[in-house]
Design an enzyme around this catalytic site. Structure first.
Site, PDB file in Angstrom:
ATOM      1  N   ASP A 192      -5.835  49.252  46.557  1.00 38.41           N
ATOM      2  CA  ASP A 192      -5.624  48.796  47.653  1.00 38.41           C
ATOM      3  C   ASP A 192      -4.447  49.050  48.522  1.00 38.41           C
ATOM      4  O   ASP A 192      -4.231  49.292  49.700  1.00 38.41           O
ATOM      5  CB  ASP A 192      -6.012  47.086  47.819  1.00 38.41           C
ATOM      6  CG  ASP A 192      -7.492  46.980  47.548  1.00 38.41           C
ATOM      7  OD1 ASP A 192      -8.324  48.254  47.617  1.00 38.41           O
ATOM      8  OD2 ASP A 192      -8.169  45.811  47.637  1.00 38.41           O
ATOM      9  N   GLY A 193      -3.384  49.042  47.711  1.00 38.01           N
ATOM     10  CA  GLY A 193      -1.964  49.117  48.449  1.00 38.01           C
ATOM     11  C   GLY A 193      -1.992  50.657  48.861  1.00 38.01           C
ATOM     12  O   GLY A 193      -1.442  50.623  50.199  1.00 38.01           O
ATOM     13  N   ASP A 203      -1.535  41.046  55.460  1.00 37.26           N
ATOM     14  CA  ASP A 203      -0.538  39.887  55.973  1.00 37.26           C
ATOM     15  C   ASP A 203       0.801  39.997  56.274  1.00 37.26           C
ATOM     16  O   ASP A 203       1.326  41.272  55.972  1.00 37.26           O
ATOM     17  CB  ASP A 203      -0.566  38.942  54.732  1.00 37.26           C
ATOM     18  CG  ASP A 203      -0.257  39.512  53.477  1.00 37.26           C
ATOM     19  OD1 ASP A 203       0.623  40.343  53.193  1.00 37.26           O
ATOM     20  OD2 ASP A 203      -0.943  39.346  52.416  1.00 37.26           O
ATOM     21  N   ARG A 215      16.519  28.278  47.661  1.00 39.34           N
ATOM     22  CA  ARG A 215      16.627  27.076  48.507  1.00 39.34           C
ATOM     23  C   ARG A 215      15.227  27.133  49.359  1.00 39.34           C
ATOM     24  O   ARG A 215      14.723  28.323  49.630  1.00 39.34           O
ATOM     25  CB  ARG A 215      17.800  26.922  49.424  1.00 39.34           C
ATOM     26  CG  ARG A 215      19.025  26.369  48.777  1.00 39.34           C
ATOM     27  CD  ARG A 215      19.963  25.986  49.678  1.00 39.34           C
ATOM     28  NE  ARG A 215      20.978  25.121  49.292  1.00 39.34           N
ATOM     29  CZ  ARG A 215      21.925  24.568  50.009  1.00 39.34           C
ATOM     30  NH1 ARG A 215      21.798  24.638  51.509  1.00 39.34           N
ATOM     31  NH2 ARG A 215      22.744  23.849  49.719  1.00 39.34           N
ATOM     32  N   ASP A 253       8.637  27.660  50.362  1.00 42.68           N
ATOM     33  CA  ASP A 253       9.075  28.814  49.954  1.00 42.68           C
ATOM     34  C   ASP A 253       8.834  29.894  50.806  1.00 42.68           C
ATOM     35  O   ASP A 253       9.357  31.108  50.899  1.00 42.68           O
ATOM     36  CB  ASP A 253       8.444  29.285  48.676  1.00 42.68           C
ATOM     37  CG  ASP A 253       9.133  28.546  47.560  1.00 42.68           C
ATOM     38  OD1 ASP A 253       9.932  27.874  47.718  1.00 42.68           O
ATOM     39  OD2 ASP A 253       8.898  28.757  46.252  1.00 42.68           O
ATOM     40  N   GLN A 310       4.843  46.232  51.691  1.00 38.93           N
ATOM     41  CA  GLN A 310       5.214  47.406  51.578  1.00 38.93           C
ATOM     42  C   GLN A 310       6.493  47.692  52.415  1.00 38.93           C
ATOM     43  O   GLN A 310       7.139  48.594  52.373  1.00 38.93           O
ATOM     44  CB  GLN A 310       4.079  48.310  52.154  1.00 38.93           C
ATOM     45  CG  GLN A 310       2.953  48.193  50.977  1.00 38.93           C
ATOM     46  CD  GLN A 310       1.887  49.174  51.315  1.00 38.93           C
ATOM     47  OE1 GLN A 310       1.561  49.874  52.305  1.00 38.93           O
ATOM     48  NE2 GLN A 310       0.855  49.445  50.342  1.00 38.93           N
TER      49      GLN A 310
END
Length: 296
Positions: free
Chosen positions: A83-84, A158, A168, A187, A256
């Site tokens: 899929d990438g 996304d 952090r 995160d 990517q």
């Protein structure tokens, strides 16, 4: 008739001849076999195949290589990989509106609709037009600061804001259409399309959305509060992320393309005016594919 491209090369393209660009992932072990099968199947048929020059040399198809495939007329692109690979090809052709069909050499392969064992069958359906094209929502990512608003690029799956090398957590504010929703520590955050709901968002605990649903999905990454849950909003909503405390931030498009984000930047995600066009076949049901990929 003859068609001339920008490099001055004249291709003999008969009326009704289909021109297909082939984009193999050179790192995939079976890519060469698939390339050879595609060229063998379309030999002596009313199809002209082209490839990017680098990939053409790698797979010994030099005579079919072009220095800039995106700037010549093609009717469809075939991606060979996971899929990438398909996501990258879709972004390459987002301006031209070229449909992209994926041949799956990856693991899950939600987007790539052709498995190697059915390759010739599907190539035949493409030749006679027995396929349809789904227009998938594209996300546009922007950075806004004292210099104005800068477009970074489009994503099919996304737009992710996350930590760089720092351990952090990020403190951030989430706005929907300028309405302040909440502040929280995490995160990072994933702004996903329905297509991307089975990608990173799923790993972070987000729901699976049928890709035809007209929505955006916000999924926190390891949120340090039970109040911040995955949120589904309208595709026409604008999502704005303000960073309160953090350093060494990264914005990533489809995993990517990456951009450094300054603590004073605002991240904006909107629906793009363009869509990704992905080739599908009528005998493949979304829920059957989902079951096969996820639970079989």
């Amino acid at each position: 008739m003859a068609r001339q491209n920008i490099f001055g090369t004249v291709f003999g393209v008969d009326a009704g001849m289909m021109q297909i660009a082939v984009f193999p992932n050179m790192s995939k072990r079976r890519a060469g076999e698939i390339v050879d099968r595609i060229f063998s199947y379309y030999q002596n048929k009313n199809v002209r195949l082209v490839m990017p020059a680098t990939e053409a040399r790698h797979f010994r198809k030099d005579e079919f290589g072009l220095p800039c495939v995106e700037r010549v007329h093609i009717d469809m692109a075939l991606s060979i990989g996971g899929d990438g690979t398909l996501l990258g090809v879709c972004r390459r052709f987002r301006e031209q509106g070229i449909p992209v069909c994926g041949i799956n050499l990856g693991t899950l392969g939600f987007l790539a609709d052709i498995e190697p064992k059915e390759l010739e069958l599907r190539l035949g359906k493409i030749l006679i037009g027995e396929y349809f094209v789904e227009n998938r929502l594209l996300l546009s990512g922007y950075i806004r600061n004292e210099l104005g608003e800068k477009f970074l690029g489009n994503a099919i799956n996304d737009v992710v804001i996350s930590k760089g090398v720092s351990a952090r957590m990020i403190t951030m504010s989430v706005f929907i259409n300028d309405t302040h929703l909440m502040d929280y520590k995490a995160d990072g955050i994933i702004v996903s399309s329905p297509t991307g709901s089975t990608a990173y968002s799923l790993s972070a605990g987000g729901p699976i959305l049928n890709p035809t649903i007209r929505a955006l999905l916000l999924t926190p990454i390891c949120a340090h509060t039970f109040q911040m849950r995955p949120l589904v909003v309208s595709e026409d909503d604008e999502v704005k992320i303000k960073i309160i405390t953090a350093r060494d931030l990264v914005l990533t498009l489809d995993g990517q393309e990456s951009f450094k984000v300054q603590p004073t930047d605002e991240i904006i995600v909107r629906k793009s005016r363009k869509t990704a066009q992905i080739v599908k076949f009528a005998d493949k049901n979304y829920y059957e594919v989902l079951k096969a990929k996820m639970w079989s």
